[in-house]
Scaffold this active site. Structure first.
Site, PDB file in Angstrom:
ATOM      1  CB  SER A  24      52.000  41.868  45.051  1.00 29.20           C
ATOM      2  OG  SER A  24      52.164  40.096  44.973  1.00 29.20           O
ATOM      3  CE  LYS A  49      48.292  39.181  47.568  1.00 32.13           C
ATOM      4  NZ  LYS A  49      49.236  40.345  46.293  1.00 32.13           N
TER       5      LYS A  49
END
Length: 787
Positions: free
Chosen positions: A692, A735
């Protein structure tokens, strides 16, 4: 048998002229007779000194028995006055400091005087020799002693039969008496009495009496052994007789009287347990087997333990449920702040259960970082439903038998953990929490995850088979809940049987509310403080959350609050403070020390070669700064910061994309030639991996190569391809929480993750500008670094 009485032949015991004075060795509980060789173990310093003194002399010593064997320092009055003059034949020093001495008895002696010189006892002695007799009564006494000794040897298992023949062929009657006394096992005082008798006839009479007493003792020992063996054989006979009686009663059509049945208690337990028909038949079958076994046999103990387990399990007993949805909502809200989605799913489950009464639905699996309340949710569900609660921790379980139990062929076999917890619950419909289901491991003993498949499958768990019980047990009414930290570590077949409910980390405001409403009152009570003795300001709690903890849950937060409470409690006991104690944000350093996680403010100015990314960790989300610098070199890409293989591949893919699209991006086609590109991710001691960070790595590389600065208040996450496409990632809620915690204003995410935003709390999204992107060209446009 030829007569033993004859004129005395010259005997060395009587011809040896004893010295006027001999050194003395005291004996604790031994008497040595003339004409015999006897081993002695010497350890007392005075006796060892005697052995050293006689080593080079005639090796003659006087052996005297002690009156009290428990005394180490022997005084003259503690020694008998009649002993034996002996010759030391052999001396052997042992490693433990003891000395083994082989002595040969020579003659009897009477002590005239005892004196001590150089820490040694010395004795002036005169000869003491019983006078030989040739009368018929002495001959008769000798024969009687020999006959009795022969019987004694017969009963004494450790004495050989050849010993009798040896004694019978001794030429001297006195030698016969001395040899017999040597081999009699009795108290040494009785032997000392015989040693002191001066007439041979009286010696034989005393020997015969002593032998008869010892024979009676040996007969009693033999009788006790025989009784013990008979009792063991009788238990076997009882078994056969019981079997015969059962066959006879069966043939006569008679039923056993209940009063004579030794297993009435077990039959009553089986009846009250309300077992299913096949299980009840199995229990009665085992009970019949038990009736045919000896009471003390090991197999009988195994069967009794098995029946105890069978009777103790809740075959038909249920907890009375309270399916009040409004009450369940209140309990969940009381015990947990936030967690709206898990609560909603739990209430849906309870609602369906109330309508259908018995539901074969999926197993709930709570997945989230440590400390977010997964295990305590199970407690709350049980309390809301009015059911019993049991918990099994599966962390580190490697053996399939831990789940299914051991077969009864093994010593110490027991049921598996599921059946054990069912017995502990005492109800067939408890809330059953399988904790840390992602931390099981498989080895040569089997795979516990595979054993759980049957228990967690609603279509199969009506007939769950435990190896120990060897009968089916119905688990269909049990409400199973599992917990895990990492969904990817759960085996796929097991995950397929569960409905995953993800518990994201708590927001800063949620942690503050939990600390004020739950954690602080709890720790005040645990540490003996009243509510008005300690006041933690809101700013202090927020600083603890921001600078003293880095977690998704609240465990570390609770530990810091507990530390403050303990310090305040100590100050109160020592009288160093007066209530109430006000703790402000500035006063935390004196109580908790230097903050381990000082507030990291993102740089607001643009920076060349640095991009801000978002990462997911086991403790929740975090920001990730990626630095890139260019140097002269041989065209290499250097990666540091303890990066995993997947992250390294993302870095190479980003570099390949830039080289392929260099002209389109306004870069020199040979920008990589003659240069070394160094990419580093700070906090190098922390391992990092995953795809990611691809979009962030590409942005940092582009900025370093082009020389264009990047804004640091824009965070990004996404996987990239060699064509510059941005792909979906995981851990989006965590996140975004990290971005909000670090005061990030804009977040770039893959467009494929856009539908997940609707499932994220509005509190998280508030103040964040989330911008979906499909490819890196859109990223360059947002970052305002287009070529």
């Amino acid at each position: 048998m030829p007569s033993k009485i004859k004129s005395p032949a010259p005997d060395r015991r009587r011809t040896v002229e004893s010295p006027a004075e001999l050194p003395v060795i005291p004996l604790r509980d031994v008497v040595v007779f003339p004409g015999t060789v006897y081993p002695l173990l010497i350890g007392r310093p005075n006796s060892l000194k005697v052995l050293d003194e006689i080593a080079d002399s005639t090796k003659r010593i006087l052996l005297l028995a002690q009156r009290d064997p428990g005394i180490d320092e022997v005084a003259p009055e503690n020694l008998y006055t009649v002993g034996v003059v002996a010759r030391v034949n052999q001396i052997l020093r042992l490693p433990n400091g003891m000395t083994k001495v082989l002595v040969e008895g020579l003659s009897r002696a009477t002590v005239v005087r005892l004196s001590r010189r150089n820490q040694m006892l010395n004795a002036a002695i005169t000869a003491f020799s019983p006078l030989p007799e040739s009368s018929r009564r002495t001959e008769a006494a000798l024969r009687r002693s020999l006959s009795t000794f022969r019987e004694y040897v017969t009963y004494h298992q450790s004495l050989p039969d050849e010993l009798v023949a040896h004694v019978e062929h001794l030429p001297d009657p006195q030698q016969v008496a001395d040899y017999i006394c040597t081999y009699i096992e009795c108290d040494y005082r009785r032997k000392q009495e015989i040693l002191e008798i001066g007439e041979l006839y009286q010696q034989f009479l005393a020997i015969t009496r002593l032998l008869k007493e010892e024979i009676e003792i040996l007969k009693l020992e033999k009788s006790i052994d025989r009784l013990t063996r008979d009792k063991m054989a009788r238990s076997q006979r009882v078994y056969y007789l019981q079997e015969q009686m059962k066959v006879i009663r069966r043939e006569l059509g008679e039923e056993e009287d209940e009063e004579d049945d030794p297993f009435v208690e077990y039959r009553e337990k089986i009846r009250k347990a309300r077992m299913p028909k096949d299980v009840r038949e199995k229990a009665y079958e085992e009970l019949e087997r038990l009736g045919g076994m000896a009471e003390l046999s090991p197999e009988a103990t195994v069967v009794r333990t098995y029946l105890d387990w069978m009777c103790a399990l809740p075959w038909a007993k249920r907890s009375k449920e309270t399916l009040d949805i409004e009450r369940a909502r209140q309990i969940l809200d009381e015990d947990h702040y936030g967690l709206e989605k898990p609560k909603e799913r739990i209430l849906e489950h309870l609602s369906v259960l109330k309508l259908v009464e018995r539901m074969k639905g999926p197993i709930l699996c709570f997945v989230g970082p440590p400390g977010v309340g997964k295990t305590s949710l199970g407690h709350s569900i049980a309390r809301a439903m009015g059911r019993k609660f049991v918990r099994v921790s599966l962390g580190g379980v490697r053996d399939e038998a831990e789940i299914r139990g051991h077969r009864r062929t093994y010593i110490g076999a027991l049921p598996g953990r599921i059946i054990q917890c069912m017995r502990k619950a005492g109800s067939r419909n408890p809330v059953f929490l399988l904790d840390e289901v992602d931390k099981m491991n498989a080895d040569f003993r089997g795979d516990p995850a595979a054993a759980l498949l049957e228990a967690l499958d609603p279509e199969q768990n009506t007939t769950f088979l435990d190896h120990y019980l060897d009968v089916d047990y119905d688990l269909s009414e049990v409400m199973f809940i599992t917990t895990a930290n990492h969904e990817e570590n759960i085996p796929a077949p097991l995950l397929d049987r569960m409905e995953v409910i993800r518990l994201p980390g708590y927001l800063r405001t949620e942690k503050l509310h939990i600390a004020q409403k739950f954690l602080l009152p709890k720790q005040l009570k645990n540490n003996g403080l009243l509510g008005d003795q300690l006041i933690l300001s809101r700013e202090a709690l927020l600083r603890i959350i921001d600078e003293y903890t880095r977690e998704s849950g609240v465990r570390e937060l609770e530990r810091h609050i507990a530390r403050i409470c303990r310090k305040v409690a100590r100050m109160a006991v020592e009288g160093k403070t007066k209530a109430p104690v006000h703790v402000s944000a500035t006063g935390l350093k004196g109580l908790l020390g230097v903050p381990p996680y000082p507030d990291r403010h993102l740089r607001r100015e643009k920076t060349v070669g640095r991009a801000t990314g978002l990462a997911w960790t086991s403790a929740g989300g975090d920001i990730l700064s990626i630095d890139v610098t260019l140097m002269r070199g041989r065209g290499e890409l250097v990666l540091t910061g303890q990066l995993g293989d997947v992250m390294k591949e993302s870095a190479r893919a980003a570099l390949s994309y830039l080289r392929d699209r260099a002209e389109h991006l306004g870069l020199d086609n040979d920008f990589f030639r003659g240069r070394e590109i160094h990419l580093h991710i700070p906090e190098g001691a922390v391992p990092k991996d995953g795809p990611s960070a691809g979009i962030t790595i590409a942005a940092a590389l582009y900025s370093a190569v082009s020389g264009k600065p990047l804004p640091q208040d824009i965070a990004m996450t996404g996987e990239i391809t060699l064509r510059g496409e941005v792909l979906a990632i995981g851990g989006l809620p965590e996140k975004l929480i990290a971005a909000k915690r670090h005061k990030v204003k804009k977040v770039l995410i893959p467009r494929e993750n856009l539908p997940q935003l609707s499932e994220i709390s509005p509190e998280v999204r508030r103040g964040l500008k989330v911008m979906p992107v499909d490819n890196l060209d859109q990223v360059w446009a947002i970052l305002n670094v287009n070529g």
